[in-house]
Motif scaffolding. Structure first.
Motif, PDB file in Angstrom:
ATOM      1  N   SER A 200       0.853  -1.200   0.000  1.00 18.90           N
ATOM      2  CA  SER A 200       0.000   0.000   0.000  1.00 18.90           C
ATOM      3  C   SER A 200       0.882   1.241   0.000  1.00 18.90           C
ATOM      4  N   LYS A 201       0.890   1.910  -1.128  1.00 21.86           N
ATOM      5  CA  LYS A 201       1.721   3.096  -1.274  1.00 21.86           C
ATOM      6  C   LYS A 201       1.179   4.236  -0.417  1.00 21.86           C
ATOM      7  N   ASN A 202       2.055   4.849   0.344  1.00 22.70           N
ATOM      8  CA  ASN A 202       1.738   6.020   1.153  1.00 22.70           C
ATOM      9  C   ASN A 202       0.677   5.786   2.219  1.00 22.70           C
ATOM     10  N   TRP A 203       0.436   4.527   2.584  1.00 23.46           N
ATOM     11  CA  TRP A 203      -0.548   4.227   3.620  1.00 23.46           C
ATOM     12  C   TRP A 203       0.079   3.301   4.645  1.00 23.46           C
ATOM     13  N   ALA A 204       0.346   3.817   5.818  1.00 26.62           N
ATOM     14  CA  ALA A 204       0.754   2.944   6.907  1.00 26.62           C
ATOM     15  C   ALA A 204      -0.465   2.121   7.287  1.00 26.62           C
ATOM     16  N   ILE A 205      -0.254   0.899   7.669  1.00 24.57           N
ATOM     17  CA  ILE A 205      -1.374   0.017   7.975  1.00 24.57           C
ATOM     18  C   ILE A 205      -2.273   0.604   9.075  1.00 24.57           C
ATOM     19  N   GLU A 206      -1.672   1.322  10.013  1.00 31.55           N
ATOM     20  CA  GLU A 206      -2.444   1.928  11.110  1.00 31.55           C
ATOM     21  C   GLU A 206      -3.347   3.057  10.619  1.00 31.55           C
ATOM     22  N   ARG A 207      -3.041   3.632   9.463  1.00 28.84           N
ATOM     23  CA  ARG A 207      -3.835   4.744   8.932  1.00 28.84           C
ATOM     24  C   ARG A 207      -4.927   4.289   7.967  1.00 28.84           C
ATOM     25  N   MET A 208      -4.902   3.030   7.587  1.00 26.98           N
ATOM     26  CA  MET A 208      -5.914   2.522   6.653  1.00 26.98           C
ATOM     27  C   MET A 208      -7.283   2.546   7.323  1.00 26.98           C
ATOM     28  N   PRO A 209      -8.321   2.853   6.558  1.00 28.55           N
ATOM     29  CA  PRO A 209      -9.669   2.733   7.122  1.00 28.55           C
ATOM     30  C   PRO A 209      -9.872   1.308   7.663  1.00 28.55           C
ATOM     31  N   LEU A 210     -10.442   1.201   8.842  1.00 32.95           N
ATOM     32  CA  LEU A 210     -10.547  -0.092   9.511  1.00 32.95           C
ATOM     33  C   LEU A 210     -11.362  -1.112   8.712  1.00 32.95           C
ATOM     34  N   VAL A 211     -12.420  -0.664   8.080  1.00 31.75           N
ATOM     35  CA  VAL A 211     -13.223  -1.590   7.277  1.00 31.75           C
ATOM     36  C   VAL A 211     -12.390  -2.103   6.100  1.00 31.75           C
ATOM     37  N   ASP A 212     -11.706  -1.208   5.419  1.00 31.44           N
ATOM     38  CA  ASP A 212     -10.874  -1.623   4.281  1.00 31.44           C
ATOM     39  C   ASP A 212      -9.804  -2.607   4.738  1.00 31.44           C
ATOM     40  N   ARG A 213      -9.195  -2.334   5.857  1.00 29.40           N
ATOM     41  CA  ARG A 213      -8.146  -3.217   6.377  1.00 29.40           C
ATOM     42  C   ARG A 213      -8.719  -4.589   6.719  1.00 29.40           C
ATOM     43  N   SER A 214      -9.904  -4.619   7.300  1.00 25.17           N
ATOM     44  CA  SER A 214     -10.544  -5.897   7.616  1.00 25.17           C
ATOM     45  C   SER A 214     -10.840  -6.685   6.340  1.00 25.17           C
ATOM     46  N   ILE A 215     -11.371  -6.012   5.344  1.00 25.10           N
ATOM     47  CA  ILE A 215     -11.691  -6.647   4.062  1.00 25.10           C
ATOM     48  C   ILE A 215     -10.411  -7.182   3.411  1.00 25.10           C
ATOM     49  N   MET A 216      -9.381  -6.357   3.385  1.00 26.35           N
ATOM     50  CA  MET A 216      -8.133  -6.779   2.730  1.00 26.35           C
ATOM     51  C   MET A 216      -7.453  -7.904   3.494  1.00 26.35           C
ATOM     52  N   SER A 217      -7.529  -7.891   4.817  1.00 24.65           N
ATOM     53  CA  SER A 217      -6.935  -8.978   5.609  1.00 24.65           C
ATOM     54  C   SER A 217      -7.575 -10.309   5.252  1.00 24.65           C
ATOM     55  N   LEU A 218      -8.885 -10.304   5.152  1.00 25.86           N
ATOM     56  CA  LEU A 218      -9.607 -11.511   4.781  1.00 25.86           C
ATOM     57  C   LEU A 218      -9.173 -11.974   3.384  1.00 25.86           C
ATOM     58  N   ALA A 219      -9.120 -11.053   2.443  1.00 25.48           N
ATOM     59  CA  ALA A 219      -8.755 -11.401   1.065  1.00 25.48           C
ATOM     60  C   ALA A 219      -7.317 -11.911   0.982  1.00 25.48           C
ATOM     61  N   VAL A 220      -6.406 -11.274   1.688  1.00 29.35           N
ATOM     62  CA  VAL A 220      -5.007 -11.729   1.665  1.00 29.35           C
ATOM     63  C   VAL A 220      -4.906 -13.130   2.244  1.00 29.35           C
ATOM     64  N   TYR A 221      -5.647 -13.389   3.312  1.00 29.29           N
ATOM     65  CA  TYR A 221      -5.656 -14.752   3.854  1.00 29.29           C
ATOM     66  C   TYR A 221      -6.101 -15.739   2.776  1.00 29.29           C
ATOM     67  N   GLU A 222      -7.214 -15.447   2.115  1.00 31.08           N
ATOM     68  CA  GLU A 222      -7.701 -16.350   1.065  1.00 31.08           C
ATOM     69  C   GLU A 222      -6.679 -16.503  -0.056  1.00 31.08           C
ATOM     70  N   MET A 223      -6.100 -15.392  -0.479  1.00 33.06           N
ATOM     71  CA  MET A 223      -5.151 -15.419  -1.591  1.00 33.06           C
ATOM     72  C   MET A 223      -3.923 -16.271  -1.278  1.00 33.06           C
ATOM     73  N   CYS A 224      -3.474 -16.219  -0.044  1.00 31.67           N
ATOM     74  CA  CYS A 224      -2.232 -16.894   0.329  1.00 31.67           C
ATOM     75  C   CYS A 224      -2.421 -18.305   0.892  1.00 31.67           C
ATOM     76  N   TYR A 225      -3.581 -18.579   1.481  1.00 31.43           N
ATOM     77  CA  TYR A 225      -3.720 -19.827   2.241  1.00 31.43           C
ATOM     78  C   TYR A 225      -4.894 -20.714   1.835  1.00 31.43           C
ATOM     79  N   GLU A 226      -5.774 -20.248   0.973  1.00 27.79           N
ATOM     80  CA  GLU A 226      -6.905 -21.067   0.545  1.00 27.79           C
ATOM     81  C   GLU A 226      -6.701 -21.456  -0.922  1.00 27.79           C
TER      82      GLU A 226
END
Length: 141
Positions: A71-97
């Motif tokens: 994420s360019k120019n976005w520290a993870i702590e500054r990401m909107p919480l909903v977006d971060r939750s959505i992306m965390s779920l997707a990254v899990y699926e992308m990497c582990y499912e």
């Protein structure tokens, strides 16, 4: 739309709600998922929602590392919480499912961003970050 696909879409929606609630309250997502009313008016969480929640929790550090690096120019702590939750779920699926194509994970995340994102730019942001992660994985299942 098949029953399995519908169940997975519903499971992703519920998992995002639990992950978001976890970030907001500081309570572990797995503990929220154990509650019979983890998602109000939804009943018990489907097995796939529980699997996603537990998977995100188990791989949180790696998921956060991938999000931060992509994420360019976005520290993870500054990401909107909903977006971060959505992306965390997707990254899990992308990497582990292995049975979920990367393109499906990204498309479903973008749909969740349209549904839950607080900003008009949420879907674009989610798509961009996840696209970068997909390219870094070097494969599209």
């Amino acid at each position: 739309m098949g029953a399995d696909r519908e169940e997975r879409i519903a499971s992703r929606r519920m998992a995002v709600q639990v992950l978001y609630q976890s970030v907001m309250t500081g309570e572990p997502a797995w503990k929220i998922a154990e509650s019979p009313d983890a998602v109000p008016d939804a009943g018990p969480l489907p097995p796939y929602a529980v699997k996603l929640i537990e998977g995100v929790a188990a791989h949180e550090q790696e998921i956060n590392r991938r999000l931060a690096a992509s994420s360019k120019n976005w520290a993870i702590e500054r990401m909107p919480l909903v977006d971060r939750s959505i992306m965390s779920l997707a990254v899990y699926e992308m990497c582990y499912e292995d049975d979920v194509p990367i393109s499906v994970s990204i498309n479903e995340a973008v749909e969740l961003a349209h549904a839950f994102g607080g900003e008009d730019e949420s879907a674009k942001f989610v798509n961009g970050v996840l696209g970068t992660i997909a390219r870094s994985l070097g494969e599209v299942r």
